[in-house]
Design a protein around this motif. Sequence first.
Motif, PDB file in Angstrom:
ATOM      1  N   MET A 241      -2.039   2.597  -4.202  1.00 58.71           N
ATOM      2  CA  MET A 241      -3.264   3.051  -2.900  1.00 58.71           C
ATOM      3  C   MET A 241      -3.634   4.273  -3.695  1.00 58.71           C
ATOM      4  O   MET A 241      -4.353   4.797  -3.094  1.00 58.71           O
ATOM      5  CB  MET A 241      -2.331   2.921  -1.800  1.00 58.71           C
ATOM      6  CG  MET A 241      -3.296   3.363  -0.813  1.00 58.71           C
ATOM      7  SD  MET A 241      -2.685   2.756   1.056  1.00 58.71           S
ATOM      8  CE  MET A 241      -3.418   3.172   1.482  1.00 58.71           C
ATOM      9  N   LYS A 242      -2.847   5.377  -3.808  1.00 62.07           N
ATOM     10  CA  LYS A 242      -3.105   6.668  -4.064  1.00 62.07           C
ATOM     11  C   LYS A 242      -4.750   7.374  -4.795  1.00 62.07           C
ATOM     12  O   LYS A 242      -4.929   7.339  -4.843  1.00 62.07           O
ATOM     13  CB  LYS A 242      -1.829   7.781  -4.203  1.00 62.07           C
ATOM     14  CG  LYS A 242      -2.441   9.049  -4.627  1.00 62.07           C
ATOM     15  CD  LYS A 242      -1.141   9.943  -4.894  1.00 62.07           C
ATOM     16  CE  LYS A 242      -2.006  11.178  -5.116  1.00 62.07           C
ATOM     17  NZ  LYS A 242      -0.425  12.572  -4.977  1.00 62.07           N
TER      18      LYS A 242
ATOM     19  N   GLY B  53      -7.261   3.205  -3.265  1.00 68.16           N
ATOM     20  CA  GLY B  53      -7.633   3.300  -2.022  1.00 68.16           C
ATOM     21  C   GLY B  53      -7.506   2.468  -1.519  1.00 68.16           C
ATOM     22  O   GLY B  53      -7.152   1.240  -2.170  1.00 68.16           O
ATOM     23  N   PRO B  54      -7.985   2.528   0.299  1.00 71.44           N
ATOM     24  CA  PRO B  54      -6.958   1.290   0.928  1.00 71.44           C
ATOM     25  C   PRO B  54      -8.237   0.367   1.007  1.00 71.44           C
ATOM     26  O   PRO B  54      -7.489  -0.931   1.206  1.00 71.44           O
ATOM     27  CB  PRO B  54      -7.139   1.944   2.170  1.00 71.44           C
ATOM     28  CG  PRO B  54      -8.186   3.405   2.263  1.00 71.44           C
ATOM     29  CD  PRO B  54      -8.117   3.500   0.557  1.00 71.44           C
ATOM     30  N   ASN B  55      -9.361   0.369   0.123  1.00 66.37           N
ATOM     31  CA  ASN B  55      -9.950  -1.042   0.318  1.00 66.37           C
ATOM     32  C   ASN B  55      -9.688  -1.842  -0.892  1.00 66.37           C
ATOM     33  O   ASN B  55      -9.947  -2.948  -1.087  1.00 66.37           O
ATOM     34  CB  ASN B  55     -11.416  -0.937   0.153  1.00 66.37           C
ATOM     35  CG  ASN B  55     -12.025  -0.086   0.778  1.00 66.37           C
ATOM     36  OD1 ASN B  55     -11.759  -0.757   2.419  1.00 66.37           O
ATOM     37  ND2 ASN B  55     -13.111   0.527   0.341  1.00 66.37           N
ATOM     38  N   ARG B  56      -8.808  -1.673  -1.748  1.00 65.20           N
ATOM     39  CA  ARG B  56      -8.834  -2.291  -3.250  1.00 65.20           C
ATOM     40  C   ARG B  56      -6.950  -2.012  -3.413  1.00 65.20           C
ATOM     41  O   ARG B  56      -6.493  -3.430  -4.105  1.00 65.20           O
ATOM     42  CB  ARG B  56      -9.495  -1.764  -4.464  1.00 65.20           C
ATOM     43  CG  ARG B  56     -10.042  -1.786  -4.664  1.00 65.20           C
ATOM     44  CD  ARG B  56     -10.968  -1.165  -5.939  1.00 65.20           C
ATOM     45  NE  ARG B  56     -10.491  -1.202  -6.406  1.00 65.20           N
ATOM     46  CZ  ARG B  56     -10.498  -1.570  -8.324  1.00 65.20           C
ATOM     47  NH1 ARG B  56     -10.454  -0.141  -8.985  1.00 65.20           N
ATOM     48  NH2 ARG B  56      -9.760  -2.328  -9.272  1.00 65.20           N
ATOM     49  N   VAL B  57      -6.341  -2.121  -2.319  1.00 60.10           N
ATOM     50  CA  VAL B  57      -4.718  -1.811  -2.087  1.00 60.10           C
ATOM     51  C   VAL B  57      -4.454  -2.202  -0.446  1.00 60.10           C
ATOM     52  O   VAL B  57      -4.266  -0.808   0.183  1.00 60.10           O
ATOM     53  CB  VAL B  57      -4.254  -1.339  -2.700  1.00 60.10           C
ATOM     54  CG1 VAL B  57      -2.236  -0.754  -3.218  1.00 60.10           C
ATOM     55  CG2 VAL B  57      -4.242  -0.522  -4.108  1.00 60.10           C
ATOM     56  N   ARG B  58      -4.231  -3.447  -0.376  1.00 58.33           N
ATOM     57  CA  ARG B  58      -4.164  -3.449   1.364  1.00 58.33           C
ATOM     58  C   ARG B  58      -3.130  -4.493   1.903  1.00 58.33           C
ATOM     59  O   ARG B  58      -2.156  -5.027   1.287  1.00 58.33           O
ATOM     60  CB  ARG B  58      -5.025  -4.952   1.909  1.00 58.33           C
ATOM     61  CG  ARG B  58      -6.892  -3.487   1.647  1.00 58.33           C
ATOM     62  CD  ARG B  58      -7.959  -4.459   2.309  1.00 58.33           C
ATOM     63  NE  ARG B  58      -9.111  -3.727   2.545  1.00 58.33           N
ATOM     64  CZ  ARG B  58      -9.624  -4.068   2.586  1.00 58.33           C
ATOM     65  NH1 ARG B  58     -10.339  -5.665   4.182  1.00 58.33           N
ATOM     66  NH2 ARG B  58     -11.221  -3.608   2.914  1.00 58.33           N
ATOM     67  N   ASP B  59      -2.451  -3.935   2.730  1.00 59.73           N
ATOM     68  CA  ASP B  59      -0.708  -4.496   3.324  1.00 59.73           C
ATOM     69  C   ASP B  59      -1.688  -5.708   4.803  1.00 59.73           C
ATOM     70  O   ASP B  59      -2.607  -5.083   5.152  1.00 59.73           O
ATOM     71  CB  ASP B  59      -0.329  -2.765   4.155  1.00 59.73           C
ATOM     72  CG  ASP B  59       0.656  -1.930   3.469  1.00 59.73           C
ATOM     73  OD1 ASP B  59       0.893  -2.753   2.379  1.00 59.73           O
ATOM     74  OD2 ASP B  59       0.427  -0.901   4.098  1.00 59.73           O
ATOM     75  N   THR B  60      -0.919  -5.862   4.809  1.00 59.49           N
ATOM     76  CA  THR B  60      -1.437  -7.328   5.601  1.00 59.49           C
ATOM     77  C   THR B  60      -0.094  -7.501   6.360  1.00 59.49           C
ATOM     78  O   THR B  60       0.982  -7.230   6.325  1.00 59.49           O
ATOM     79  CB  THR B  60      -1.460  -8.896   4.323  1.00 59.49           C
ATOM     80  OG1 THR B  60       0.192  -9.179   3.921  1.00 59.49           O
ATOM     81  CG2 THR B  60      -2.252  -8.754   3.662  1.00 59.49           C
TER      82      THR B  60
ATOM     83  N   ALA C  31       0.880  -1.762  -0.139  1.00 60.57           N
ATOM     84  CA  ALA C  31      -0.108  -0.311  -0.114  1.00 60.57           C
ATOM     85  C   ALA C  31       1.121   1.141  -0.264  1.00 60.57           C
ATOM     86  O   ALA C  31       1.861   1.204  -1.005  1.00 60.57           O
ATOM     87  CB  ALA C  31      -0.780   0.080   1.522  1.00 60.57           C
ATOM     88  N   SER C  32       1.085   1.660   1.454  1.00 61.44           N
ATOM     89  CA  SER C  32       1.362   3.557   0.560  1.00 61.44           C
ATOM     90  C   SER C  32       3.162   3.105   1.287  1.00 61.44           C
ATOM     91  O   SER C  32       3.638   4.012   0.516  1.00 61.44           O
ATOM     92  CB  SER C  32       1.723   4.100   2.590  1.00 61.44           C
ATOM     93  OG  SER C  32       0.185   4.476   2.843  1.00 61.44           O
TER      94      SER C  32
END
Length: 339
Positions: free
Chosen positions: A45-46, A49-56, A32-33
Amino acid sequence: MTETKYWRAINTALAEEMRRDERVVLIGQDVASPGGPFGATKGLMKEFGPNRVRDTPISEGAVVGAAVGAAMAGLRPVVEVMFFDFITLALDQLVNQAAKMAYMSMGHYSVPLTLRTMCGAGLGAGPQHSQNLEAWLAAVPGLKVVSPGTPAEAKGLLKAAIRDPDPVVVIESASLWSMKGEVIDDAEAVLPMGRAAVRREGSDVTLVCWGSSVPGALEAAQILAEQGVEVEVIDLRTLNPLEKECVVRSVRKTGRLVVCQNAVTTCSIGSDLIRIVATAAHRSLRVAPELVAPPFAPVPFPPGLERAYFPQQHDVVAAVHRALTEEPTWPRSSYPSGV
């Protein structure tokens, strides 16, 4: 056409597929970020958005398991596993679940999961971050495996993987990460899986390569051309399904086969390819095939030893010369007419 770096081609493919299909989501460590551990998801992510690009969390098993469930529920997850070696931590989810689901459900479920991973050869990262386990995965029914050797392949094969209804493993290469090459700008330019490419035509020797071995094979072919040897270079691109016919046709023309790979020889793609050719084109072979590959040993840490461990262009040149100078396997006169 635009000249693009290998990693940037991957980034572009991800962005284009996410714009095309809102079901495509990215999950993995630092995707993500931070933009991915190697920058391949930079800026995504920019835009999405965070719903489709997620850190785990740092748990490959949990990440791939979540992706299998998401794929069965209708999404098209793209998972990033930082190094190929770490895929061992998710083999149950990938091999026993994702690869088997369509078969075990009689086609009621599919798992359109793409797993991107990095072969770290060339980073000096040692035996736990530099292994190429391609043959492990290519031997699993239900899994597709691709290994792009150019920026154009990195983009086109990744797009094909994301659109495929089955689980696909995309093996990227650290040694190619900054390599530049021409890439088609069209967002619909998708390379079909299961198709090899003839990178250079020749009549003396067939040289087969894929992934990170492609640049060295082409350089070796150029050196040999300057010596008067015409080498036909075939880039497999896809390891499962494997296009055998392209290689067999070439060997029937040249009578000689050299395979170059960056995985160890034992139980490898190269050794199986030699078996295929020895079965399908045995009467065309003038000499025994050559397999240029690392020794059956862990990858060393020191840069000098690592360079000696993985095949270099001079190793390929030497193998081609051996194929040209060895005594024939049997008398040439015994070949069928036209072979």
